[in-house]
Write an enzyme that holds these catalytic residues in place. Sequence first.
Site, PDB file in Angstrom:
ATOM      1  CG  ASN A  37      -2.100  -0.893   1.160  1.00 32.37           C
ATOM      2  OD1 ASN A  37      -2.385  -1.444   0.108  1.00 32.37           O
ATOM      3  ND2 ASN A  37      -2.789  -1.055   2.260  1.00 32.37           N
ATOM      4  NE  ARG A  49      -8.071  -1.894 -10.324  1.00 34.19           N
ATOM      5  CZ  ARG A  49      -7.061  -1.083 -10.643  1.00 34.19           C
ATOM      6  NH1 ARG A  49      -6.113  -1.540 -11.452  1.00 34.19           N
ATOM      7  NH2 ARG A  49      -6.991   0.150 -10.187  1.00 34.19           N
ATOM      8  NE  ARG A  93      -2.766   5.538 -10.614  1.00 31.48           N
ATOM      9  CZ  ARG A  93      -3.621   6.353 -10.006  1.00 31.48           C
ATOM     10  NH1 ARG A  93      -4.180   5.990  -8.876  1.00 31.48           N
ATOM     11  NH2 ARG A  93      -3.924   7.514 -10.526  1.00 31.48           N
ATOM     12  CG  HIS A 113     -14.599   2.852 -11.429  1.00 37.84           C
ATOM     13  ND1 HIS A 113     -15.331   2.883 -10.263  1.00 37.84           N
ATOM     14  CD2 HIS A 113     -13.467   2.168 -11.139  1.00 37.84           C
ATOM     15  CE1 HIS A 113     -14.665   2.255  -9.303  1.00 37.84           C
ATOM     16  NE2 HIS A 113     -13.541   1.805  -9.798  1.00 37.84           N
ATOM     17  CE1 TYR A 169      -9.311  -6.597  -2.835  1.00 36.79           C
ATOM     18  CE2 TYR A 169     -10.401  -5.044  -4.279  1.00 36.79           C
ATOM     19  CZ  TYR A 169      -9.252  -5.526  -3.705  1.00 36.79           C
ATOM     20  OH  TYR A 169      -8.048  -4.940  -3.990  1.00 36.79           O
ATOM     21  NE  ARG A 193     -11.902  -0.738   1.734  1.00 38.12           N
ATOM     22  CZ  ARG A 193     -11.008  -0.257   0.862  1.00 38.12           C
ATOM     23  NH1 ARG A 193      -9.767  -0.037   1.237  1.00 38.12           N
ATOM     24  NH2 ARG A 193     -11.357   0.007  -0.383  1.00 38.12           N
ATOM     25  CG  HIS A 198     -14.201  -2.987  -3.310  1.00 46.08           C
ATOM     26  ND1 HIS A 198     -14.829  -3.142  -4.535  1.00 46.08           N
ATOM     27  CD2 HIS A 198     -13.172  -2.138  -3.537  1.00 46.08           C
ATOM     28  CE1 HIS A 198     -14.190  -2.430  -5.454  1.00 46.08           C
ATOM     29  NE2 HIS A 198     -13.194  -1.811  -4.877  1.00 46.08           N
TER      30      HIS A 198
END
Length: 714
Positions: free
Chosen positions: A49, A376, A406, A436, A469, A565, A593
């Site tokens: 992270n 993704r 990314r 997205h 997730y 979160r 998530h």
Amino acid sequence: MAVLGPDESPYFNRELSWLQFNQRVLAEACNEAYPLLERLRFLSISGSNLDEFMMIRVAGLVGQVQRGFEVPSIDGRSPAQQLTAIRENLAILSQRQQAVWRQLRTGLAQADIHVADEERVSPEVHKWLKGYFLDNILPIITPQALDPAHPFPFVQNEGLGLLFTLKREATGEQLIEMVLIPSALPRFVRVPDAVTGAGGALYISIARLIQRYAEALFPGFTIEGDGLFRVLRDSDIEIAEEAEDLVRTFRSALQRRRRGQVIQLEIEEDFDPAAEALLLDQLGINEAALIKTDGMIGIDGLAEIVREDRPDLKFDAYSPRLPERIREHDGDVFSAIREKDIVIHHPYESFEVVVDFLRQAAADPDVVAIKQTLYRAGSQSAVIGALIEAAEAGKSVTAVVELKARFDEEQNLQWASKLERAGVQVIYGFTDWKTHAKVAMVVRREGDGFRTYCHFGTGNYHPVTAKIYTDLSFFTADPKLGRDAAKMFNFVTGYVEPHALERLHIAPIDLRQEIYDRIDAEIDNAQKGRPAAIWMKCNQLTDEGMIDRLYAASGAGVQVELVVRGICCLRPGIAGLSENIRVKSVIGRFLEHSRIYAFANGHPMPSAHAAVYIASADMMSRNLDRRVETLIPVLNRTVHDQVLQQVLLANMLDSEQSWWLHPDGSYTRVKAEEGVKPFNCHRYFMTNPSLSGRGGALEAGAVPKLSLRRGAVA
């Protein structure tokens, strides 16, 4: 009740809030309720992270300072002021990571997992290590002298290297040599059990192995010193809006990213001063970008040790359920959706339902078209395979592949190429907006017409993250949502702005305004003396306009409960500003998530009258204004109950994995109220079926009901 000081901002700084989030992740590595290797996993995650934070966020601030940009952050700090505050916090966080590593290393040794333990290198182990070095490492590494005759080598992003100070035995000449450690090599070598005997697992880092046997690399030299270093580079990608060929532009940008500006140099505490000065000079950085550590460099590399086959040191294995609703229809996903809407709650319920939705569509002769967004998808994607099968079966298949995801840009370019070769119509969407939204639609011939089946998700179509997730997959055959989904795809593929949407709200068109309108309705209800409340669950809350709207709601007496979160720029519990707002963060075995937004709608919360939405968007300016996102109203009664009174309420009730955000920006662990049994929302979901997926075979009482008043399971 806290009072805002005259010099205090009503907002928290985004970057410092993120560092607080990573502190909470690191705190899980100290959670003695977790098995040892799971604690090591959290330490490793805190390292990866932090690396990404440096490569993206800090790199962005460094670039702003270098270009003379003075645009202040939400809390009024200049880029330079933010960098100063970040560096101060980074030093504390790095020291904390090393302290946790030392603690865990001791615990691992007690559990017979030994890391770089020189005392355990017996003659037999030494012989094996030397042979491994000579056969597997020496042929790969390349020493390079650092002098005017040899240009300074390029050190890749996240690259590890060793500097050796040498003296030629024949002449006494001093020399500095660099050895870059290839990324293809593992970070650790595990000595085989047959060599260590009954002494447990033994890991030696590649860097230590090279240092140990470096004399084989430098015959005729005396090694007077050595030191390990690591480099992080700017990894953000900027794409000009006028880019003519997005694929070619991204391939070029990926090449440039590998040579981005150095943002951080990490070295060992006892690194040779002359070698340190050489690195700083050749990498073009100052001491502000330098981190010295007396422990392990590259904390993220500990993920390799987490893979050690020790089930006794990990969470009990968990297998996602296949919802009973799907079983009752013999696995026919379309039949189950036709009966009524359903939500699949990942990772507790299987991601295979999503894959089967596409696989069955590919094999179904009545399916004529499939449209899918891909943000993704991972390196091994059954979703991609299903789309290819559908195209090869002659169906019309459209895939919106987001190249700007990314660190997944390269993978997505590969998938796009593979999909195109199979006959899929691949669209890359907008140049300046990311797509997205997580949407799939299947058009099927039924009777004399066509029926549209839709999947709306809060998370990615990624088989790996779907196991760790927590996300929601909403399946529906609602004709209005089907028509709206088609308009959304036309917006992305043909820039046809959707009009007269019937149910769906889309960013950057009207998603923000819908949330604003719902907040304003709660304010109006509060002013009229009706029940008024807002419950939100998201990953980040940074948008100033949204925060101000929530402050206005608090001022009107609306009770606001937020489960955020990660980053939260809203300052709760401030008199006259946010006294009616509470913020908590849930950090546990699974990564929260899903995005859920709920509004009381004139009735006490929670109730069947509440307005409930799921979304792909967080409450960030980028999601609301610069991305294509979806906000989906939940209207089916059972799904509504599941999302509001099971998923969202369980997160609010959690007392074992939760943290309260305080007015000063600090976080403390939530403690269960006296006399109330502690509640773990992840454990609850692992042991109970979902409301919409339970099927008719399970009685209504089979799912324990949660009660807000009692703060526990009813």
